[in-house]
Design a protein around this motif. Structure first.
Motif, PDB file in Angstrom:
ATOM      1  N   THR A  10     -16.166  17.863  11.871  1.00 15.05           N
ATOM      2  CA  THR A  10     -15.955  19.124  12.417  1.00 15.05           C
ATOM      3  C   THR A  10     -17.053  20.010  11.907  1.00 15.05           C
TER       4      THR A  10
ATOM      5  N   GLN B  92      -7.118  31.736  10.161  1.00 15.31           N
ATOM      6  CA  GLN B  92      -8.028  31.042  10.928  1.00 15.31           C
ATOM      7  C   GLN B  92      -7.735  31.185  12.462  1.00 15.31           C
ATOM      8  N   GLY B  93      -8.469  30.334  13.398  1.00 19.36           N
ATOM      9  CA  GLY B  93      -8.082  30.833  14.787  1.00 19.36           C
ATOM     10  C   GLY B  93      -6.714  30.672  15.336  1.00 19.36           C
ATOM     11  N   ARG B  94      -6.237  29.343  14.806  1.00 18.39           N
ATOM     12  CA  ARG B  94      -4.914  29.073  15.342  1.00 18.39           C
ATOM     13  C   ARG B  94      -3.777  30.004  14.888  1.00 18.39           C
TER      14      ARG B  94
ATOM     15  N   GLU C 195      -4.106  32.522  17.644  1.00 18.58           N
ATOM     16  CA  GLU C 195      -3.323  31.915  18.869  1.00 18.58           C
ATOM     17  C   GLU C 195      -1.947  32.100  18.847  1.00 18.58           C
TER      18      GLU C 195
ATOM     19  N   ASP D  48      -7.614  21.741  21.258  1.00 20.45           N
ATOM     20  CA  ASP D  48      -6.241  21.354  20.746  1.00 20.45           C
ATOM     21  C   ASP D  48      -5.145  22.208  20.480  1.00 20.45           C
ATOM     22  N   THR D  49      -5.428  23.041  19.250  1.00 19.20           N
ATOM     23  CA  THR D  49      -4.360  24.056  18.861  1.00 19.20           C
ATOM     24  C   THR D  49      -4.382  25.124  19.682  1.00 19.20           C
TER      25      THR D  49
ATOM     26  N   ASN E   4     -15.353  23.615  23.880  1.00 21.76           N
ATOM     27  CA  ASN E   4     -15.569  22.739  22.682  1.00 21.76           C
ATOM     28  C   ASN E   4     -15.039  21.307  23.340  1.00 21.76           C
TER      29      ASN E   4
ATOM     30  N   ASP F 174     -11.830  33.034  23.934  1.00 21.30           N
ATOM     31  CA  ASP F 174     -11.502  32.015  22.605  1.00 21.30           C
ATOM     32  C   ASP F 174     -13.047  31.872  22.365  1.00 21.30           C
TER      33      ASP F 174
ATOM     34  N   ARG G  61     -17.368  30.035  19.211  1.00 24.63           N
ATOM     35  CA  ARG G  61     -18.987  29.863  19.068  1.00 24.63           C
ATOM     36  C   ARG G  61     -19.609  30.705  19.771  1.00 24.63           C
TER      37      ARG G  61
ATOM     38  N   SER H  43     -11.902  32.063  15.500  1.00 22.76           N
ATOM     39  CA  SER H  43     -12.057  30.972  14.426  1.00 22.76           C
ATOM     40  C   SER H  43     -13.339  31.465  13.619  1.00 22.76           C
TER      41      SER H  43
ATOM     42  N   LYS I 234     -16.121  28.795  12.474  1.00 20.00           N
ATOM     43  CA  LYS I 234     -17.499  28.402  13.091  1.00 20.00           C
ATOM     44  C   LYS I 234     -18.607  29.258  12.784  1.00 20.00           C
TER      45      LYS I 234
ATOM     46  N   ARG J 141     -17.270  12.856  19.374  1.00 21.55           N
ATOM     47  CA  ARG J 141     -18.001  14.371  18.761  1.00 21.55           C
ATOM     48  C   ARG J 141     -18.765  14.004  17.422  1.00 21.55           C
TER      49      ARG J 141
HETATM   50  C1  P71 Z   1     -13.170  21.778  15.679  1.00 21.19           C
HETATM   51  C2  P71 Z   1     -11.978  22.693  15.487  1.00 21.19           C
HETATM   52  C3  P71 Z   1     -10.987  22.513  14.331  1.00 21.19           C
HETATM   53  C4  P71 Z   1     -10.383  21.194  14.408  1.00 21.19           C
HETATM   54  C5  P71 Z   1      -9.823  20.849  15.491  1.00 21.19           C
HETATM   55  C6  P71 Z   1      -9.254  19.390  15.643  1.00 21.19           C
HETATM   56  C7  P71 Z   1      -9.779  18.580  14.856  1.00 21.19           C
HETATM   57  C8  P71 Z   1     -10.481  18.953  13.636  1.00 21.19           C
HETATM   58  C9  P71 Z   1     -11.042  20.235  13.645  1.00 21.19           C
HETATM   59  C10 P71 Z   1     -10.896  24.602  16.158  1.00 21.19           C
HETATM   60  C11 P71 Z   1     -10.819  25.552  17.378  1.00 21.19           C
HETATM   61  C12 P71 Z   1     -11.832  25.661  18.359  1.00 21.19           C
HETATM   62  C13 P71 Z   1     -11.651  26.450  19.498  1.00 21.19           C
HETATM   63  C14 P71 Z   1     -12.408  26.419  20.715  1.00 21.19           C
HETATM   64  C15 P71 Z   1      -9.621  27.369  18.767  1.00 21.19           C
HETATM   65  C16 P71 Z   1      -9.765  26.565  17.418  1.00 21.19           C
HETATM   66  C17 P71 Z   1      -8.864  26.675  16.130  1.00 21.19           C
HETATM   67  N1  P71 Z   1     -11.833  23.698  16.273  1.00 21.19           N
HETATM   68  N2  P71 Z   1     -10.510  27.338  19.524  1.00 21.19           N
HETATM   69  O1  P71 Z   1     -13.772  22.066  16.935  1.00 21.19           O
HETATM   70  O2  P71 Z   1     -12.618  24.667  18.601  1.00 21.19           O
HETATM   71  O3  P71 Z   1      -9.450  27.209  15.055  1.00 21.19           O
HETATM   72  O4  P71 Z   1      -9.303  25.575  13.246  1.00 21.19           O
HETATM   73  O5  P71 Z   1      -9.511  28.000  12.811  1.00 21.19           O
HETATM   74  O6  P71 Z   1      -7.533  27.253  13.545  1.00 21.19           O
HETATM   75  O7  P71 Z   1     -13.391  21.213  14.851  1.00 21.19           O
HETATM   76  P1  P71 Z   1      -8.839  27.114  13.664  1.00 21.19           P
END
Ligand code: P71
Length: 458
Positions: A49, A98-100, A103, A124-125, A185, A214, A217, A254, A257, A406
């Motif tokens: 990630t 963090q982002g979630r 959410e 996913d979250t 994403n 959201d 990025r 989040s 990123k 990815r």
């Molecule tokens: C990413 C992640 C975090 C993650 C997720 C699954 C597996 C490994 C790592 C988090 C995101 C994201 C988008 C578009 C909200 C979140 C949640 N991505 N929206 O891509 O990409 O943010 O992790 O700070 O809670 O690896 P958070």
């Protein structure tokens, strides 16, 4: 000059522990063939990630020392709030860990049974938090987004016709908010154009629906707009960011990123009432409104990170380094999601491993192959990540689902030779594709199964 260099020098280094193939074989078995369960010091190059895995700058580290740890009203909060207000143009700023967390608060307020929340593609979250509230999360990508091999400058765009059709079908009163994920994403780190954001805004206005970004990025997305959208070449990335956010009623971010920090998030809101309610929920589970589950020092690091991420030499390097890896894979004949995204290159595992059906997780087979061959940790974005939940009435047909792997590039961490090594590893896995085996799940939790499921090789 032909070579684009990393626009920074390295002041502090971390050793990488090398492992042997025999060691990795044992480690992979012990981890139940799930990359999330591998210890990070058993990984050679970690492309799981880009979230929270970036390197901070000297200025950010300096900010950590300036951080004020007062419970309420810390000057670090007001510094952070002012910088965030200036960049994003929102009066109401809530910090979250963090982002979630953003959410979870947002969908507790806007979600709920019978509600429907569209998005170009939920990650996913976000999907899990919407479903946790009882609402249905619906992906509305443009049709080009489902064809990995075909390039499109704004493959992350939301399908506006499909949005209109969804509103006509379920009624605007059941759609509290339309989300747009920038960059998208789950569909390849692909950008959304300003034109598309405006079109979504217009539909939302017609029907009195809120529009939220959201925006994990946002800077990478804005850079792509500057590079690719007609008429945008002379605008600064900062201006484009402001224009993107001016279209929205709010945003979940989040900061792990494009905030260039290891922990942190934001909830941005325009509506005073919604802000009040969100503040109350923040205090209930995250922390007081002037720190939101973070330390004062984290707020300083975030304030500085948002400043650095819109610097254009940084973004040019960032996007180029991802594209460089994409070019190497393409030249090696590896099918990838075209074009390469802002934060990652996505291998089209469905095309690479046609002998492994989706229910045997071709992406996971490639993830295991990469770890075995070279200690490279990637992440599956396919049936493991999104196939666990019961598909809702508006789920994409099975044959339109993608099986992606990815290769996510942490920010300011790896060099060009690291990327060369990764490309060689992928080339080697591609050469032995026929020997890759599918897997089956032997243990899984009810939601977000990819984090903890255990597998067996078939
Ligand atoms: C990413 C992640 C975090 C993650 C997720 C699954 C597996 C490994 C790592 C988090 C995101 C994201 C988008 C578009 C909200 C979140 C949640 N991505 N929206 O891509 O990409 O943010 O992790 O700070 O809670 O690896 P958070």
């Amino acid at each position: 000059m032909k070579t684009m260099i990393e626009p920074f020098r390295i002041k502090s280094v971390e050793p990488i522990r090398m492992t042997t193939r025999a060691e990795r074989e044992r480690i992979l078995r012990n981890a139940g063939y799930n990359a999330f369960l591998i210890h990070a010091d058993d990984v050679v190059i970690d492309l799981l990630t880009d979230s929270g895995t970036g390197a901070m700058s000297a200025q950010q580290w300096a900010g950590l020392m300036r951080g004020d740890e007062s419970y309420a009203g810390s000057p670090s909060f007001y510094h952070f709030e002012r910088r965030v207000q200036e960049l994003f143009g929102f009066d109401h700023v809530l910090p979250t860990h963090q982002g979630r967390a953003s959410e979870r608060i947002l969908f507790e307020l806007l979600g709920g049974p019978d509600q429907v929340v569209p998005n170009n593609a939920h990650f996913d979250t976000t999907r899990a938090n919407i479903e946790h509230s009882g609402a249905e999360a619906v992906d509305l990508p443009i049709s080009a987004a489902r064809v990995p091999g075909v390039a499109h400058p704004f493959k992350g765009n939301l399908n506006v016709d499909a949005l209109r059709a969804l509103i006509a079908e379920v009624g605007a009163s059941r759609i509290p908010v339309v989300m747009v994920t920038v960059t998208n994403n789950s569909g390849g780190g692909q950008p959304v154009s300003l034109e598309n954001l405006k079109a979504v805004r217009a539909v939302c206005d017609e029907h009195g629906i809120l529009m939220f970004l959201d925006a994990c990025r946002f800077a990478e997305n804005a850079f792509f707009i500057q590079q690719r959208e007609p008429g945008m070449a002379d605008r600064s990335v900062r201006e484009i960011v402001q224009e993107m956010f001016a279209l929205a009623d709010g945003a979940t971010i989040s900061a792990k990123k494009d905030g260039l920090v290891n922990i942190g998030g934001l909830l941005l809101l325009r509506d005073q009432d919604l802000f009040q309610q969100a503040s109350n929920l923040l205090i209930l589970t995250e922390g007081y409104v002037t720190y939101g589950g973070l330390a004062g020092r984290d707020l300083e690091a975030m304030a500085q990170g948002f400043d650095e991420v819109v610097q254009e030499d940084y973004l040019a390097y960032r996007v180029r380094s991802v594209e460089y890896l994409g070019e190497q894979l393409r030249n090696a004949g590896v099918p990838i999601m075209e074009p390469p995204g802002g934060h990652a290159v996505y291998i089209d595992a469905g095309a690479l491993c046609p002998h492994i059906p989706p229910e045997q997780f071709p992406g996971q087979a490639v993830v295991c192959g990469l770890y075995r061959v070279a200690g490279v940790r990637a992440v599956e974005i396919g049936t493991v990540m999104f196939g666990g939940v019961q598909p809702g009435p508006h789920a994409l047909p099975l044959d339109q689902r993608l099986e992606l792997v990815r290769l996510t590039i942490p920010r300011r961490v790896y060099t060009q030779s690291h990327m060369d090594y990764v490309a060689e590893a992928v080339g080697e896995v591609a050469a032995m594709r026929d020997a890759l085996r599918g897997l089956r799940i032997v243990e899984e939790p009810p939601v977000l199964r990819h984090f903890t499921a255990r597998f067996e090789e078939l």
